[in-house]
Design a protein around this motif. Sequence first.
Motif, PDB file in Angstrom:
ATOM      1  N   GLN A 154     -23.104 -26.627  10.465  1.00 22.69           N
ATOM      2  CA  GLN A 154     -24.362 -26.311   9.791  1.00 22.69           C
ATOM      3  C   GLN A 154     -25.307 -27.504   9.690  1.00 22.69           C
ATOM      4  O   GLN A 154     -26.514 -27.333   9.526  1.00 22.69           O
ATOM      5  N   GLN A 155     -24.753 -28.719   9.803  1.00 20.52           N
ATOM      6  CA  GLN A 155     -25.620 -29.889   9.791  1.00 20.52           C
ATOM      7  C   GLN A 155     -26.210 -30.107  11.192  1.00 20.52           C
ATOM      8  O   GLN A 155     -27.379 -30.441  11.329  1.00 20.52           O
ATOM      9  N   LYS A 157     -26.770 -27.701  13.237  1.00 28.20           N
ATOM     10  CA  LYS A 157     -27.773 -26.637  13.346  1.00 28.20           C
ATOM     11  C   LYS A 157     -29.135 -27.106  12.833  1.00 28.20           C
ATOM     12  O   LYS A 157     -30.178 -26.817  13.424  1.00 28.20           O
ATOM     13  N   LYS A 158     -29.137 -27.840  11.733  1.00 27.34           N
ATOM     14  CA  LYS A 158     -30.418 -28.318  11.175  1.00 27.34           C
ATOM     15  C   LYS A 158     -31.119 -29.270  12.149  1.00 27.34           C
ATOM     16  O   LYS A 158     -32.340 -29.256  12.275  1.00 27.34           O
ATOM     17  N   GLU A 159     -30.339 -30.087  12.866  1.00 32.31           N
ATOM     18  CA  GLU A 159     -30.945 -30.969  13.876  1.00 32.31           C
ATOM     19  C   GLU A 159     -31.541 -30.144  15.014  1.00 32.31           C
ATOM     20  O   GLU A 159     -32.567 -30.504  15.587  1.00 32.31           O
ATOM     21  N   VAL A 161     -32.754 -27.098  14.669  1.00 29.94           N
ATOM     22  CA  VAL A 161     -33.997 -26.508  14.145  1.00 29.94           C
ATOM     23  C   VAL A 161     -35.148 -27.483  14.395  1.00 29.94           C
ATOM     24  O   VAL A 161     -36.217 -27.123  14.890  1.00 29.94           O
ATOM     25  N   LYS A 162     -34.891 -28.755  14.077  1.00 29.13           N
ATOM     26  CA  LYS A 162     -35.887 -29.817  14.250  1.00 29.13           C
ATOM     27  C   LYS A 162     -36.263 -29.983  15.721  1.00 29.13           C
ATOM     28  O   LYS A 162     -37.430 -30.091  16.072  1.00 29.13           O
TER      29      LYS A 162
ATOM     30  N   LYS B 162     -39.970 -29.759  10.100  1.00 32.11           N
ATOM     31  CA  LYS B 162     -39.347 -30.792  10.937  1.00 32.11           C
ATOM     32  C   LYS B 162     -39.231 -32.112  10.178  1.00 32.11           C
ATOM     33  O   LYS B 162     -38.189 -32.772  10.192  1.00 32.11           O
ATOM     34  N   ILE B 165     -36.301 -31.995   7.512  1.00 32.60           N
ATOM     35  CA  ILE B 165     -34.928 -31.583   7.821  1.00 32.60           C
ATOM     36  C   ILE B 165     -34.012 -32.618   7.142  1.00 32.60           C
ATOM     37  O   ILE B 165     -34.189 -33.821   7.318  1.00 32.60           O
ATOM     38  N   PRO B 167     -30.144 -32.812   6.581  1.00 31.16           N
ATOM     39  CA  PRO B 167     -28.788 -32.251   6.698  1.00 31.16           C
ATOM     40  C   PRO B 167     -27.799 -32.803   5.674  1.00 31.16           C
ATOM     41  O   PRO B 167     -27.045 -32.037   5.072  1.00 31.16           O
ATOM     42  N   GLU B 174     -24.655 -27.321  -0.265  1.00 35.10           N
ATOM     43  CA  GLU B 174     -23.896 -26.220   0.357  1.00 35.10           C
ATOM     44  C   GLU B 174     -22.435 -26.234  -0.089  1.00 35.10           C
ATOM     45  O   GLU B 174     -21.852 -25.186  -0.374  1.00 35.10           O
TER      46      GLU B 174
END
Lengths: 406, 406
Positions: A154-155, A157-159, A161-162, B162, B165, B167, B174
Amino acid sequence: MSAYHPLTETEAIQIARSLPDLFSGGAELTSREIGDGNLNLVFHIRDAASARSIIMKQALPYAKVVGESWPLTLDRARIESEVLMLEGALCPGLAPKVYLYDPELALTVMEDLSDHVIMRKGLIEGNRYPRFADDISTFLARTLFLTSDLGLNQQEKKERVKQFINPELCKITEDLIFDDPYRDADTNSFDEAIRDEAEKLWADGELHLEVALLRHKFLTQAQALLHGDLHTGSIFIKEDSTKVIDPEFAYYGPMGFDIGAVLANLLLNYAGQEGWKSDTADRLAYRAYLLDTVKQVWSGFEAKFRALWEQQGIDRLSNNAAGFQEVYMKQLLQDTIGFTGAKMVRRVVGLAHVADIDTIENSQAKERAQRLALAIGKALIKLNRRAVTIDEVISIAEQQTSTVQA
Amino acid sequence: MSAYHPLTETEAIQIARSLPDLFSGGAELTSREIGDGNLNLVFHIRDAASARSIIMKQALPYAKVVGESWPLTLDRARIESEVLMLEGALCPGLAPKVYLYDPELALTVMEDLSDHVIMRKGLIEGNRYPRFADDISTFLARTLFLTSDLGLNQQEKKERVKQFINPELCKITEDLIFDDPYRDADTNSFDEAIRDEAEKLWADGELHLEVALLRHKFLTQAQALLHGDLHTGSIFIKEDSTKVIDPEFAYYGPMGFDIGAVLANLLLNYAGQEGWKSDTADRLAYRAYLLDTVKQVWSGFEAKFRALWEQQGIDRLSNNAAGFQEVYMKQLLQDTIGFTGAKMVRRVVGLAHVADIDTIENSQAKERAQRLALAIGKALIKLNRRAVTIDEVISIAEQQTSTVQA
């Protein structure tokens, strides 16, 4: 040669020659520019002797639509090449191989798929593709699950998204799909014969509420890495192979948008059959094939997505919370149905149409096709938040067909 | 001095002296390190002669929690300073002024607020803050609306997603809020007296489903720029002033998470009143004040958010689609209630507790407070998707209070 400029065919050949392992030293390469010149240059580079060939796609710094030209980021070439490589890794064989990405030139060199046809063309010609539902549902399940918080760290994934923030291309979707068709916008384009239908769209409050909710989801829900433009013009196909191309609209968005794009374009072709099959039995049979494909795409997707969840789900609570998967899959179906509808409506009254309907020569058949596509699209949008099963989509298509023909 | 290293007090004074317009040339500055040393160094730099002072906050490259040390990104200092400046611009006077951000040193120099108290402490002392509900609802409405797709250019919003972000800090939330309390995790921490309640949490399927849905929203919904940790320990307050500090957990997430953080911490103090007010009438009156504040925070937020929408809404379809605002506000209330509950539960059985309950000396009163906080938290989580009005939150608090005391 590295500062950005649109390549000449000679330069394209030079670059092709410099790539390792593709062509032999003395190969005589020829180049043909086969792009439509609106957004990209596309060079088809071939060595006649070995029959080897590649595609070189270079982004242009503008888009030409209806005669106008507006600036468009070259960063889309980076997004496209990175997504193609990711899709290839997640779904071996379902996306073209990438041989090179040159960021300076906004250039992607990739596998030549000219032994395939563009699926939209294939459907207009009335072909059937026995591997399609299985392939595309694999593509959807794997790319969406394995880039989401269900299947990817999930971390990380955030990268991602960016990495795939894509404002300019998202803006095109936000305007052309989720706004303009629902007002009297300059960008809209429709035949005068269906002006009554366009005007109904602009005044339909129930529809506007549903489209606003779908738009909000498109704007805010970073659920999975989408292809972002997964219509039948972005799919190369042949009997035994399916390849998804052109992911320049990719970004993290709601999964249903990609699934809906596939279903919408099957249903647009379904509507277009008013004009293509003159024999009634033929038409009925082909439409049955298309509806069966709609159902198989969803069912295949659902089964594969659930299987991935069982086998590769990384989210402890989502894996274990009883009922969560059911809520999740129901929401996905509802989103899919809503986005399917939105993608149909805009192809009849919005800026960009589809050849499945637009190239019908008989004007009455064309008008019937347009009205049918709109009727199905609107009904799906209105259904979306209440939908329970994919069978409702099939029923709506069938019902609206008899209504339009009555 | 620019390569990263934890500053000494001498160095801190040197930097303070180099800032323009803060201290006079010959000022004799003193420094006091007032951080708790877990995450950051915090220097209070003061010129006794002029009575001017500033705060210098430097991020440490690790976090110390329960004796363990784990690495933590210095990038949180960038996020914190950028968000503080943005909050200050959106809500003048409601966030500390930033005088300098030094990326190399992960250092933020800002307004000294030591004439304020940390709100959690103020509430434990039984103080009332007449400006609070109005100020915090302004802060919430403006920061959330004006960073969302409703109030900010939608392409610029994507660039902000962006930019923020985050994480590593999201991972803490989380784990500690949306996972660990619902299983027998090593990080959990609770008094043996309420082990029965902890074990119930681990086995409560209905709760797990709701928490999984809230978790999914936290993971995927890029709705607005959140503060990300808006409890009463992140609020400096005095009679006539409210300042929100410490936005290092900021990221684009669901609005209800910030609103819920405020409500949860008011309700945690409400539960803690089992231990603080020995006089029954006093306790009743203070609790009534807290519940009234809960209601005013939501109502103030809702009214201001809707007013911003009317005046500064930039999304054509959302502005015009009849019924959209109602659906949106109802969803926000439901999210808020769910997140309120989740933020309460974790403060009783999870890693990080609150002084409102933990520092109660009488062990029976403390246990009652813990059981009450859990009961309210669980009931809110289970209510969330069915909630219609903020009054349901008040009723739940009152009902659970009589149950625990019965």
